[in-house]
Scaffold this motif. Structure first.
Motif, PDB file in Angstrom:
ATOM      1  N   ASN A  53     -31.493  30.576  71.045  1.00 58.65           N
ATOM      2  CA  ASN A  53     -32.663  30.704  71.757  1.00 58.65           C
ATOM      3  C   ASN A  53     -33.979  29.993  71.084  1.00 58.65           C
ATOM      4  OD1 ASN A  53     -32.062  32.592  73.568  1.00 58.65           O
ATOM      5  ND2 ASN A  53     -32.132  34.391  72.153  1.00 58.65           N
ATOM      6  N   PHE A  89     -34.772  22.396  81.662  1.00 56.43           N
ATOM      7  CA  PHE A  89     -35.171  23.531  82.249  1.00 56.43           C
ATOM      8  C   PHE A  89     -36.473  23.818  83.105  1.00 56.43           C
ATOM      9  CE2 PHE A  89     -34.059  23.356  77.521  1.00 56.43           C
ATOM     10  CZ  PHE A  89     -32.996  24.110  77.653  1.00 56.43           C
ATOM     11  N   GLU A  91     -38.865  25.874  84.596  1.00 54.59           N
ATOM     12  CA  GLU A  91     -39.423  26.905  84.127  1.00 54.59           C
ATOM     13  C   GLU A  91     -40.327  27.884  85.128  1.00 54.59           C
ATOM     14  OE1 GLU A  91     -39.299  28.500  80.536  1.00 54.59           O
ATOM     15  OE2 GLU A  91     -37.499  27.747  81.439  1.00 54.59           O
ATOM     16  N   ASN A 103     -42.345  32.461  76.163  1.00 51.15           N
ATOM     17  CA  ASN A 103     -41.174  32.474  76.888  1.00 51.15           C
ATOM     18  C   ASN A 103     -39.953  31.852  75.820  1.00 51.15           C
ATOM     19  OD1 ASN A 103     -39.665  33.196  79.064  1.00 51.15           O
ATOM     20  ND2 ASN A 103     -39.796  31.105  79.944  1.00 51.15           N
ATOM     21  N   LYS A 104     -38.884  31.865  76.251  1.00 50.97           N
ATOM     22  CA  LYS A 104     -37.687  31.194  75.592  1.00 50.97           C
ATOM     23  C   LYS A 104     -36.779  30.550  76.576  1.00 50.97           C
ATOM     24  CE  LYS A 104     -35.204  35.718  75.052  1.00 50.97           C
ATOM     25  NZ  LYS A 104     -34.786  36.616  74.209  1.00 50.97           N
ATOM     26  N   VAL A 105     -36.179  29.774  75.887  1.00 51.20           N
ATOM     27  CA  VAL A 105     -35.016  29.002  76.821  1.00 51.20           C
ATOM     28  C   VAL A 105     -33.813  29.039  75.769  1.00 51.20           C
ATOM     29  CG1 VAL A 105     -36.595  27.492  78.200  1.00 51.20           C
ATOM     30  CG2 VAL A 105     -35.596  26.698  75.870  1.00 51.20           C
ATOM     31  N   SER A 106     -32.815  28.876  76.465  1.00 52.36           N
ATOM     32  CA  SER A 106     -31.415  28.841  75.814  1.00 52.36           C
ATOM     33  C   SER A 106     -30.457  27.610  75.948  1.00 52.36           C
ATOM     34  CB  SER A 106     -30.795  30.135  76.042  1.00 52.36           C
ATOM     35  OG  SER A 106     -31.242  31.305  75.698  1.00 52.36           O
TER      36      SER A 106
END
Length: 336
Positions: A53, A89, A91, A103-106
């Protein structure tokens, strides 16, 4: 017209200069949006790779909202600055005016990629972990901000992290159904209501491996041991600790038995074997046991919950769960 055309051109250039000056002044007075990548943390691991993450925050200095159009990032091998993979990504996250959005990205890193990178470096410091970076740009859509209509802003970022040189390998070997002695088998059958003669005949048939009727063990209270070896290995070079937390043996929706290790349930070397035993009881699973003895049962599935630690990387997450399941072929199960 010949004297008027230069005036138009000059006026256009002047307006363009004024507009650019306004944008520059706005940025100088109010400031620009900022993107901060706060952390990269391990989300989970499975038998294929690590999932991370990436948490980030975007600050909006303007009184009106804008959105994050997208994030483009490369995973960089810090040993040679090469790109391992590129990710995009989309968003679409909105950031309200004068506020900060989080926020978060994986992303997932396969073990085979990690081991391939490790094989190309001779640096002994990389035995435990590889130094990587999450590097790229965050694109902000500023079309809703006055004087910025139709424009976007790309903000660069770079966040370093480490990944263990690791790949787990789990396998099951020597599945064995431990048969009771003839005397114990007879006694259990008699205790279950069979006559001595019938008990002796059925016990002899079971030991001899003869085909049994589906209800042969109905009403009989008898334990049978199902033994196997859990083989555990780290195909990478990092130090690790493996803990067999719990496991169970299931067939379809039927939980046949909880499983416990015969001896120690931890491995700290690069590889090792954990002997495991589960107890099958005929009251709970009599008909399935008959199918096992007849070699007609559906393959049972071993479900394992493990816990991993990487002591050579103290900043890495501890007590990481790893789930594993393995179908055991009935044809591979021997009787002993």
């Amino acid at each position: 017209m010949k004297t008027f055309k230069p005036v138009i051109i000059s006026s256009f250039l002047l307006l363009s200069l004024l507009f650019t000056s306004c944008l520059s002044t706005i940025s100088e007075v109010i400031g620009k949006p900022t993107v901060k990548f706060d952390s990269i943390s391990l989300q989970s691991i499975d038998m294929e790779g690590f999932t991370f993450n990436v948490g980030y925050s975007v600050s909006n200095p303007y009184p009106v909202s804008f959105s994050i159009a997208g994030i483009k990032a490369d995973i960089i091998n810090d040993n040679d600055s090469s790109s391992i993979t590129t990710m995009n990504f989309a968003e679409g996250v909105s950031v309200v005016g004068m506020d900060t959005a989080r926020n978060k990205v994986s992303f997932k890193l396969p073990y085979k990629t990690i081991l391939n990178l490790a094989s190309k470096t001779k640096d002994s410091d990389n035995k435990e972990a590889l130094p990587l970076s999450f590097k790229g740009t965050a694109s902000l859509d500023l079309s809703s901000v006055p004087l910025f209509e139709g424009q976007s802003l790309d903000i660069p970022f770079n966040k370093s992290f480490k990944v263990p040189v690791f790949k787990p390998s789990l396998s099951v070997s020597a599945p064995t159904l431990q048969m009771p002695t003839l005397a114990d088998l007879k006694q259990s059958l008699v205790n279950g209501g069979l006559s001595v003669t019938k008990a002796a005949t059925l016990a002899a048939n079971i030991i001899a491996g003869k085909k049994l009727s589906a209800d042969a063990l109905d009403g009989i209270d008898l334990d049978m041991k199902f033994n196997f070896n859990l083989n555990v290995k780290n195909e990478g070079s990092c130090s690790w600790n493996y803990l067999l937390d719990k496991c169970s043996l299931v067939s379809g929706d039927n939980r046949l038995a909880a499983v416990s290790p015969e001896k120690g349930n931890t491995i700290s070397s690069q590889s090792g074997t954990i002997p495991v035993t589960c107890t099958l009881n005929t009251i709970q699973s009599g008909r399935y046991i008959v199918e096992l003895l007849n070699k007609t049962a559906k393959n049972p599935v071993l479900s394992i919950d493990s816990v991993l630690n990487f002591p050579g990387i103290p900043e890495f997450l501890s007590n990481i769960p790893l789930d594993y399941s393995k179908e055991i072929s009935v044809s591979s199960i021997t009787k002993k």
